[in-house]
Design a protein around this motif. Structure first.
Motif, PDB file in Angstrom:
ATOM      1  N   PHE A 183       0.833  -1.208   0.000  1.00 28.27           N
ATOM      2  CA  PHE A 183       0.000   0.000   0.000  1.00 28.27           C
ATOM      3  C   PHE A 183       0.869   1.259   0.000  1.00 28.27           C
ATOM      4  O   PHE A 183       0.632   2.202  -0.777  1.00 28.27           O
ATOM      5  CB  PHE A 183      -0.914   0.021   1.222  1.00 28.27           C
ATOM      6  N   LEU A 184       1.856   1.300   0.859  1.00 24.09           N
ATOM      7  CA  LEU A 184       2.701   2.496   0.968  1.00 24.09           C
ATOM      8  C   LEU A 184       3.558   2.683  -0.284  1.00 24.09           C
ATOM      9  O   LEU A 184       3.765   3.819  -0.727  1.00 24.09           O
ATOM     10  CB  LEU A 184       3.590   2.380   2.214  1.00 24.09           C
ATOM     11  N   VAL A 185       4.051   1.589  -0.869  1.00 22.96           N
ATOM     12  CA  VAL A 185       4.837   1.699  -2.099  1.00 22.96           C
ATOM     13  C   VAL A 185       3.969   2.201  -3.250  1.00 22.96           C
ATOM     14  O   VAL A 185       4.389   3.056  -4.041  1.00 22.96           O
ATOM     15  CB  VAL A 185       5.471   0.338  -2.443  1.00 22.96           C
ATOM     16  N   VAL A 186       2.746   1.701  -3.347  1.00 25.52           N
ATOM     17  CA  VAL A 186       1.830   2.157  -4.391  1.00 25.52           C
ATOM     18  C   VAL A 186       1.512   3.638  -4.230  1.00 25.52           C
ATOM     19  O   VAL A 186       1.462   4.393  -5.210  1.00 25.52           O
ATOM     20  CB  VAL A 186       0.539   1.323  -4.369  1.00 25.52           C
ATOM     21  N   SER A 187       1.315   4.060  -2.996  1.00 27.68           N
ATOM     22  CA  SER A 187       1.070   5.480  -2.741  1.00 27.68           C
ATOM     23  C   SER A 187       2.245   6.327  -3.198  1.00 27.68           C
ATOM     24  O   SER A 187       2.069   7.391  -3.821  1.00 27.68           O
ATOM     25  CB  SER A 187       0.804   5.694  -1.249  1.00 27.68           C
ATOM     26  N   LEU A 188       3.465   5.857  -2.922  1.00 28.85           N
ATOM     27  CA  LEU A 188       4.655   6.581  -3.361  1.00 28.85           C
ATOM     28  C   LEU A 188       4.753   6.624  -4.883  1.00 28.85           C
ATOM     29  O   LEU A 188       5.128   7.650  -5.468  1.00 28.85           O
ATOM     30  CB  LEU A 188       5.896   5.925  -2.760  1.00 28.85           C
ATOM     31  N   ILE A 189       4.411   5.523  -5.544  1.00 31.50           N
ATOM     32  CA  ILE A 189       4.436   5.483  -7.006  1.00 31.50           C
ATOM     33  C   ILE A 189       3.482   6.519  -7.595  1.00 31.50           C
ATOM     34  O   ILE A 189       3.812   7.239  -8.545  1.00 31.50           O
ATOM     35  CB  ILE A 189       4.075   4.074  -7.511  1.00 31.50           C
ATOM     36  N   LEU A 190       2.288   6.620  -7.028  1.00 26.73           N
ATOM     37  CA  LEU A 190       1.315   7.598  -7.523  1.00 26.73           C
ATOM     38  C   LEU A 190       1.792   9.027  -7.305  1.00 26.73           C
ATOM     39  O   LEU A 190       1.601   9.898  -8.165  1.00 26.73           O
ATOM     40  CB  LEU A 190      -0.029   7.374  -6.839  1.00 26.73           C
ATOM     41  N   VAL A 191       2.403   9.293  -6.161  1.00 24.50           N
ATOM     42  CA  VAL A 191       2.916  10.637  -5.891  1.00 24.50           C
ATOM     43  C   VAL A 191       4.009  11.005  -6.893  1.00 24.50           C
ATOM     44  O   VAL A 191       4.042  12.115  -7.440  1.00 24.50           O
ATOM     45  CB  VAL A 191       3.433  10.728  -4.444  1.00 24.50           C
ATOM     46  N   ILE A 192       4.923  10.070  -7.165  1.00 24.98           N
ATOM     47  CA  ILE A 192       5.985  10.322  -8.141  1.00 24.98           C
ATOM     48  C   ILE A 192       5.386  10.566  -9.521  1.00 24.98           C
ATOM     49  O   ILE A 192       5.823  11.459 -10.256  1.00 24.98           O
ATOM     50  CB  ILE A 192       6.965   9.133  -8.174  1.00 24.98           C
ATOM     51  N   GLY A 193       4.358   9.780  -9.883  1.00 26.12           N
ATOM     52  CA  GLY A 193       3.704   9.978 -11.175  1.00 26.12           C
ATOM     53  C   GLY A 193       3.060  11.349 -11.288  1.00 26.12           C
ATOM     54  O   GLY A 193       3.131  11.979 -12.346  1.00 26.12           O
ATOM     55  N   CYS A 194       2.443  11.823 -10.208  1.00 29.58           N
ATOM     56  CA  CYS A 194       1.821  13.158 -10.231  1.00 29.58           C
ATOM     57  C   CYS A 194       2.870  14.245 -10.398  1.00 29.58           C
ATOM     58  O   CYS A 194       2.673  15.209 -11.142  1.00 29.58           O
ATOM     59  CB  CYS A 194       1.027  13.374  -8.943  1.00 29.58           C
ATOM     60  N   PHE A 195       4.004  14.108  -9.706  1.00 26.53           N
ATOM     61  CA  PHE A 195       5.070  15.110  -9.823  1.00 26.53           C
ATOM     62  C   PHE A 195       5.648  15.120 -11.239  1.00 26.53           C
ATOM     63  O   PHE A 195       5.929  16.177 -11.793  1.00 26.53           O
ATOM     64  CB  PHE A 195       6.181  14.833  -8.811  1.00 26.53           C
ATOM     65  N   ARG A 196       5.817  13.967 -11.831  1.00 30.32           N
ATOM     66  CA  ARG A 196       6.347  13.903 -13.194  1.00 30.32           C
ATOM     67  C   ARG A 196       5.383  14.540 -14.182  1.00 30.32           C
ATOM     68  O   ARG A 196       5.803  15.228 -15.123  1.00 30.32           O
ATOM     69  CB  ARG A 196       6.609  12.450 -13.578  1.00 30.32           C
ATOM     70  N   GLU A 197       4.092  14.338 -13.964  1.00 26.45           N
ATOM     71  CA  GLU A 197       3.105  14.935 -14.863  1.00 26.45           C
ATOM     72  C   GLU A 197       3.107  16.457 -14.726  1.00 26.45           C
ATOM     73  O   GLU A 197       2.959  17.179 -15.709  1.00 26.45           O
ATOM     74  CB  GLU A 197       1.719  14.372 -14.565  1.00 26.45           C
ATOM     75  N   GLU A 198       3.294  16.944 -13.497  1.00 29.09           N
ATOM     76  CA  GLU A 198       3.358  18.390 -13.311  1.00 29.09           C
ATOM     77  C   GLU A 198       4.576  18.979 -14.013  1.00 29.09           C
ATOM     78  O   GLU A 198       4.516  20.061 -14.607  1.00 29.09           O
ATOM     79  CB  GLU A 198       3.406  18.707 -11.814  1.00 29.09           C
ATOM     80  N   GLU A 199       5.707  18.263 -13.978  1.00 26.69           N
ATOM     81  CA  GLU A 199       6.903  18.742 -14.665  1.00 26.69           C
ATOM     82  C   GLU A 199       6.691  18.764 -16.173  1.00 26.69           C
ATOM     83  O   GLU A 199       7.122  19.691 -16.857  1.00 26.69           O
ATOM     84  CB  GLU A 199       8.092  17.845 -14.313  1.00 26.69           C
ATOM     85  N   GLU A 200       6.004  17.742 -16.708  1.00 29.11           N
ATOM     86  CA  GLU A 200       5.715  17.725 -18.140  1.00 29.11           C
ATOM     87  C   GLU A 200       4.783  18.862 -18.523  1.00 29.11           C
ATOM     88  O   GLU A 200       4.954  19.487 -19.574  1.00 29.11           O
ATOM     89  CB  GLU A 200       5.103  16.382 -18.524  1.00 29.11           C
ATOM     90  N   ASP A 201       3.806  19.160 -17.671  1.00 23.60           N
ATOM     91  CA  ASP A 201       2.903  20.284 -17.952  1.00 23.60           C
ATOM     92  C   ASP A 201       3.655  21.601 -17.939  1.00 23.60           C
ATOM     93  O   ASP A 201       3.401  22.492 -18.755  1.00 23.60           O
ATOM     94  CB  ASP A 201       1.779  20.315 -16.918  1.00 23.60           C
ATOM     95  N   ASP A 202       4.606  21.745 -17.002  1.00 26.14           N
ATOM     96  CA  ASP A 202       5.399  22.977 -16.956  1.00 26.14           C
ATOM     97  C   ASP A 202       6.245  23.140 -18.210  1.00 26.14           C
ATOM     98  O   ASP A 202       6.407  24.241 -18.736  1.00 26.14           O
ATOM     99  CB  ASP A 202       6.312  22.969 -15.716  1.00 26.14           C
ATOM    100  N   ASP A 203       6.792  22.032 -18.728  1.00 23.25           N
ATOM    101  CA  ASP A 203       7.576  22.106 -19.958  1.00 23.25           C
ATOM    102  C   ASP A 203       6.716  22.514 -21.141  1.00 23.25           C
ATOM    103  O   ASP A 203       7.186  23.199 -22.053  1.00 23.25           O
ATOM    104  CB  ASP A 203       8.230  20.753 -20.245  1.00 23.25           C
ATOM    105  N   GLU A 204       5.432  22.108 -21.136  1.00 23.88           N
ATOM    106  CA  GLU A 204       4.549  22.493 -22.229  1.00 23.88           C
ATOM    107  C   GLU A 204       4.177  23.968 -22.154  1.00 23.88           C
ATOM    108  O   GLU A 204       4.088  24.647 -23.173  1.00 23.88           O
ATOM    109  CB  GLU A 204       3.284  21.635 -22.184  1.00 23.88           C
ATOM    110  N   HIS A 205       3.991  24.487 -20.962  1.00 23.06           N
ATOM    111  CA  HIS A 205       3.610  25.896 -20.814  1.00 23.06           C
ATOM    112  C   HIS A 205       4.796  26.826 -20.990  1.00 23.06           C
ATOM    113  O   HIS A 205       4.646  27.978 -21.390  1.00 23.06           O
ATOM    114  CB  HIS A 205       2.975  26.122 -19.445  1.00 23.06           C
TER     115      HIS A 205
END
Length: 230
Positions: A183-205
């Protein structure tokens, strides 16, 4: 982000199944067959809902529901608390799995990209909460079982008195710990995925400076081979 969602959904489902098994399993504590040189004729084990004894040469067991002992007595041994924590963990784990599926691009449960990101964040929080709850339930129960084992060992100089059935940790405790870690590892995976998506959005803007310069030249009809004089 899609890969993170797939991983989180698969492992989140596995962790939820493990949590449900821990909640319903009767193997929270198992009797010790050979204690101080004395062999137990029967095998005993109990969980959050029933107590079983048996194991003769026919392999038959007789189980009794723990509800016959009353809430007060069950609360005294912590079983009511174990139940509440385990049930909440199963609920939050199931909700986290549903939220994780909703955040995936393969389904249309969340219409916009922003909604999918919120669903992924909610799934991470639910999985983390489920992991903490099942970890608390199994660790609390393990501490009680180990303390009971120590209390039943009395005497000194190699002598001990058998004060009754002695218990050791059952398989449900270990499965609960595995569920908490996943459970805790999956939660960490989702958090990392959200941060990566935010970085990709920043690169697009915010495009690269060289790209912005080329766009400026193109929009201003600038030509390196042509000079204009006034």
């Amino acid at each position: 982000m899609a890969a993170f969602n797939i991983l989180s959904s698969v492992f989140g489902l596995c962790a939820t199944i493990c949590a449900v098994y821990t909640c319903v399993s009767p193997y929270w504590a198992v009797s010790v067959k050979n204690s101080n040189g004395f062999n137990e004729m029967q095998e005993r084990y109990f969980g959050l809902w029933q107590y079983c004894a048996g194991g003769d040469h026919y392999g038959t067991y007789q189980c009794q529901a723990l509800s016959q002992f009353g809430i007060a007595q069950l609360a005294q041994y912590g079983i009511v608390g174990f139940r509440i924590l385990a049930i909440l963990s199963c609920i939050f784990g199931s909700a986290g799995f549903i939220a994780g599926v909703a955040s995936s691009d393969s389904v249309n449960l969340a219409s916009s990209k922003k909604s999918k990101k919120r669903a992924a964040g909610g799934s991470a929080a639910l999985f983390a909460l489920a992991g903490v709850l099942i970890l608390a339930a199994t660790s609390w129960a393990a501490d009680n079982i180990i303390k009971r084992w120590k209390q039943l060992q009395m005497g000194g100089l190699g002598m001990s008195v058998n004060a009754g059935t002695q218990w050791t940790l059952g398989s449900a405790i270990y499965v609960g710990w595995i569920s908490a870690v996943v459970f805790l590892v999956v939660s960490l995976i989702l958090v990392i995925g959200c941060f990566r998506e935010e970085e990709e959005d920043d690169d697009e803007h915010f495009p690269h400076p060289e790209d912005a310069k080329m766009q400026f030249y193109a929009s201003s009809n600038y030509s390196a081979g042509r000079k204009e004089y006034i």
